[in-house]
Design a protein around this motif. Structure first.
Motif, mmCIF file in Angstrom:
data_model
loop_
_atom_site.group_PDB
_atom_site.id
_atom_site.type_symbol
_atom_site.label_atom_id
_atom_site.label_comp_id
_atom_site.label_asym_id
_atom_site.label_seq_id
_atom_site.Cartn_x
_atom_site.Cartn_y
_atom_site.Cartn_z
ATOM 1 N N GLY A 186 0.809 -1.219 0.000
ATOM 2 C CA GLY A 186 0.000 0.000 0.000
ATOM 3 C C GLY A 186 0.843 1.271 0.000
ATOM 4 O O GLY A 186 0.379 2.340 0.418
ATOM 5 N N THR A 187 2.097 1.158 -0.470
ATOM 6 C CA THR A 187 2.968 2.336 -0.528
ATOM 7 C C THR A 187 2.708 3.106 -1.821
ATOM 8 O O THR A 187 2.800 2.529 -2.911
ATOM 9 C CB THR A 187 4.456 1.896 -0.505
ATOM 10 N N PRO A 188 2.380 4.395 -1.733
ATOM 11 C CA PRO A 188 2.174 5.165 -2.965
ATOM 12 C C PRO A 188 3.419 5.124 -3.849
ATOM 13 O O PRO A 188 4.538 5.251 -3.345
ATOM 14 C CB PRO A 188 1.921 6.592 -2.456
ATOM 15 N N CYS A 189 3.238 4.942 -5.143
ATOM 16 C CA CYS A 189 4.388 4.771 -6.051
ATOM 17 C C CYS A 189 4.015 5.289 -7.438
ATOM 18 O O CYS A 189 2.947 4.973 -7.957
ATOM 19 C CB CYS A 189 4.750 3.284 -6.129
ATOM 20 N N LEU A 190 4.914 6.084 -8.025
ATOM 21 C CA LEU A 190 4.685 6.602 -9.389
ATOM 22 C C LEU A 190 5.302 5.691 -10.453
ATOM 23 O O LEU A 190 5.322 6.044 -11.639
ATOM 24 C CB LEU A 190 5.269 8.010 -9.538
ATOM 25 N N GLY A 191 5.772 4.525 -10.046
ATOM 26 C CA GLY A 191 6.414 3.612 -10.989
ATOM 27 C C GLY A 191 5.607 3.307 -12.245
ATOM 28 O O GLY A 191 6.165 3.230 -13.333
ATOM 29 N N PRO A 192 4.264 3.144 -12.140
ATOM 30 C CA PRO A 192 3.502 2.809 -13.352
ATOM 31 C C PRO A 192 3.521 3.889 -14.433
ATOM 32 O O PRO A 192 3.239 3.593 -15.598
ATOM 33 C CB PRO A 192 2.075 2.620 -12.809
ATOM 34 N N VAL A 193 3.834 5.147 -14.065
ATOM 35 C CA VAL A 193 3.815 6.223 -15.070
ATOM 36 C C VAL A 193 5.197 6.838 -15.295
ATOM 37 O O VAL A 193 5.333 7.813 -16.032
ATOM 38 C CB VAL A 193 2.827 7.347 -14.662
ATOM 39 N N THR A 194 6.207 6.276 -14.635
ATOM 40 C CA THR A 194 7.535 6.895 -14.692
ATOM 41 C C THR A 194 8.462 6.152 -15.653
ATOM 42 O O THR A 194 8.497 4.925 -15.688
ATOM 43 C CB THR A 194 8.157 6.933 -13.272
ATOM 44 N N HIS A 195 9.205 6.937 -16.417
ATOM 45 C CA HIS A 195 10.142 6.393 -17.405
ATOM 46 C C HIS A 195 11.190 5.515 -16.719
ATOM 47 O O HIS A 195 11.699 5.878 -15.662
ATOM 48 C CB HIS A 195 10.820 7.557 -18.129
ATOM 49 N N SER A 196 11.512 4.401 -17.344
ATOM 50 C CA SER A 196 12.539 3.522 -16.792
ATOM 51 C C SER A 196 13.927 4.146 -16.950
ATOM 52 O O SER A 196 14.086 5.145 -17.655
ATOM 53 C CB SER A 196 12.510 2.187 -17.530
ATOM 54 N N GLY A 197 14.887 3.531 -16.304
ATOM 55 C CA GLY A 197 16.260 4.011 -16.452
ATOM 56 C C GLY A 197 17.073 3.851 -15.185
ATOM 57 O O GLY A 197 18.288 3.696 -15.227
ATOM 58 N N CYS A 198 16.397 3.890 -14.027
ATOM 59 C CA CYS A 198 17.132 3.842 -12.759
ATOM 60 C C CYS A 198 17.359 2.413 -12.286
ATOM 61 O O CYS A 198 18.074 2.189 -11.318
ATOM 62 C CB CYS A 198 16.384 4.617 -11.691
ATOM 63 N N GLY A 199 16.696 1.443 -12.916
ATOM 64 C CA GLY A 199 16.800 0.071 -12.428
ATOM 65 C C GLY A 199 15.912 -0.184 -11.223
ATOM 66 O O GLY A 199 16.215 -1.041 -10.407
ATOM 67 N N ALA A 200 14.839 0.592 -11.089
ATOM 68 C CA ALA A 200 13.895 0.456 -9.958
ATOM 69 C C ALA A 200 14.610 0.637 -8.623
ATOM 70 O O ALA A 200 14.440 -0.156 -7.687
ATOM 71 C CB ALA A 200 13.164 -0.887 -10.024
ATOM 72 N N LEU A 201 15.363 1.700 -8.543
ATOM 73 C CA LEU A 201 16.194 1.979 -7.362
ATOM 74 C C LEU A 201 15.362 2.047 -6.075
ATOM 75 O O LEU A 201 15.703 1.412 -5.070
ATOM 76 C CB LEU A 201 16.895 3.323 -7.596
ATOM 77 N N CYS A 202 14.276 2.789 -6.111
ATOM 78 C CA CYS A 202 13.518 2.999 -4.865
ATOM 79 C C CYS A 202 12.711 1.773 -4.449
ATOM 80 O O CYS A 202 12.800 1.346 -3.287
ATOM 81 C CB CYS A 202 12.639 4.241 -4.998
ATOM 82 N N PRO A 203 11.923 1.157 -5.352
ATOM 83 C CA PRO A 203 11.209 -0.053 -4.934
ATOM 84 C C PRO A 203 12.151 -1.146 -4.429
ATOM 85 O O PRO A 203 11.768 -1.952 -3.585
ATOM 86 C CB PRO A 203 10.480 -0.494 -6.211
#
Ligand code: SF4
Ligand code: SF4
Length: 259
Positions: A186-203
């Motif tokens: 249930g953690t808010p996350c902008l991953g579904p709309v955010t451009h890739s490139g960081c390797g999913a650093l935060c999740p």
């Protein structure tokens, strides 16, 4: 991209309104820097050296947004000297966090922030480089990712298009086998709309993405906002999470009111 260069190409790095973090990504390429300096002539890079070799330049990397009339003229001169121009980072590709000014009265900021606002000569907006000159490629992130930067330079040297997929942070989570922080926790996350490139650093460290790589093409923000509300965010909190490094780009997508 066009055919590979036949002589050692010249590289120039330019700074506009920015924090220098994206330029420093080039210096962060420690393991590859010697090979890179053997493959290109670094002709203009003030973070590296005050020795300047005059243009024209084969490849220009441009960091920062356009916030003054002088820089609006300077970027035209940079474009004229550059055969291939790549913008690097959220400032250069979306106006950066300084584009918060685009939604307010610049005179209000000047009176609050500066003791002598009469010394300040600035535009009312902060805009991406592509709003002023043709750009050959845009590399996103705040800061950019060093692996993607190396890919762009390598692609230029090989005369091919950079392999920078237009996918989302969610895609990177799936590739890494990460559990979705929004669905599972249930953690808010902008991953579904955010451009890739960081390797999913935060999740990868159980945090939600806050969108520093900016919106991907055709982001479904309407759907995501529903999920963010489910995670407990109200409209004010949603506006604030969209109003960071890529505020102007996310605002373009929502066509919404200022953050
Ligand atoms: S995009 Fe971020 S890291 Fe790059 S120059 Fe702008 S503020 Fe700095
Ligand atoms: S905020 Fe999002 S895009 Fe930025 S590093 Fe974290 S996961 Fe990646």
């Amino acid at each position: 991209m066009s055919a590979p260069p036949t002589t050692r190409p010249t590289l120039a790095v330019w700074k506009f309104a920015s924090c220098d973090g994206c330029q420093l990504t080039l210096l962060d390429c420690e393991d590859e820097l010697l090979a890179l300096s053997g493959a290109v002539t670094i002709s203009h890079f003030l973070e590296l050296s005050d020795t300047i070799i005059g243009g024209p330049y084969d490849l220009s990397l441009v960091e920062g947004s356009i916030t003054t009339a002088a820089d609006r003229e300077r970027i035209r001169a940079v474009r004229e000297q550059s055969r291939f121009l790549v913008t690097i980072g959220a400032c250069a590709t979306a106006g950066g966090i300084q584009a918060l000014r685009n939604f307010a009265d610049i005179d209000d900021f000047l009176s609050v922030v500066y003791a002598r606002p009469d010394y300040i000569d600035t535009l009312a907006t902060s805009t991406a480089i592509s709003a002023h000159v043709p750009v050959d490629f845009e590399l996103r992130g705040c800061p950019i990712d060093r692996r993607q930067l190396l890919e762009v330079i390598t692609a230029y040297l090989a005369g091919r298009r950079p392999n920078i997929p237009n996918t989302t942070v969610c895609t990177e989570c799936k590739r890494r086998g990460l559990t979705c922080v929004m669905v599972a926790d249930g953690t808010p996350c902008l991953g579904p709309v955010t451009h890739s490139g960081c390797g999913a650093l935060c999740p990868a460290v159980s945090r939600g993405c806050y969108g520093c790589f900016g919106p991907t093409t055709d982001p479904n923000l309407t759907s995501l906002m529903g999920w963010l509300r489910t995670c407990g965010m109200n409209d004010d909190a949603i506006s604030r999470v969209l109003a960071t490094f890529n505020v102007a780009a996310f605002d373009t997508e929502t066509q919404g009111s200022p953050p």
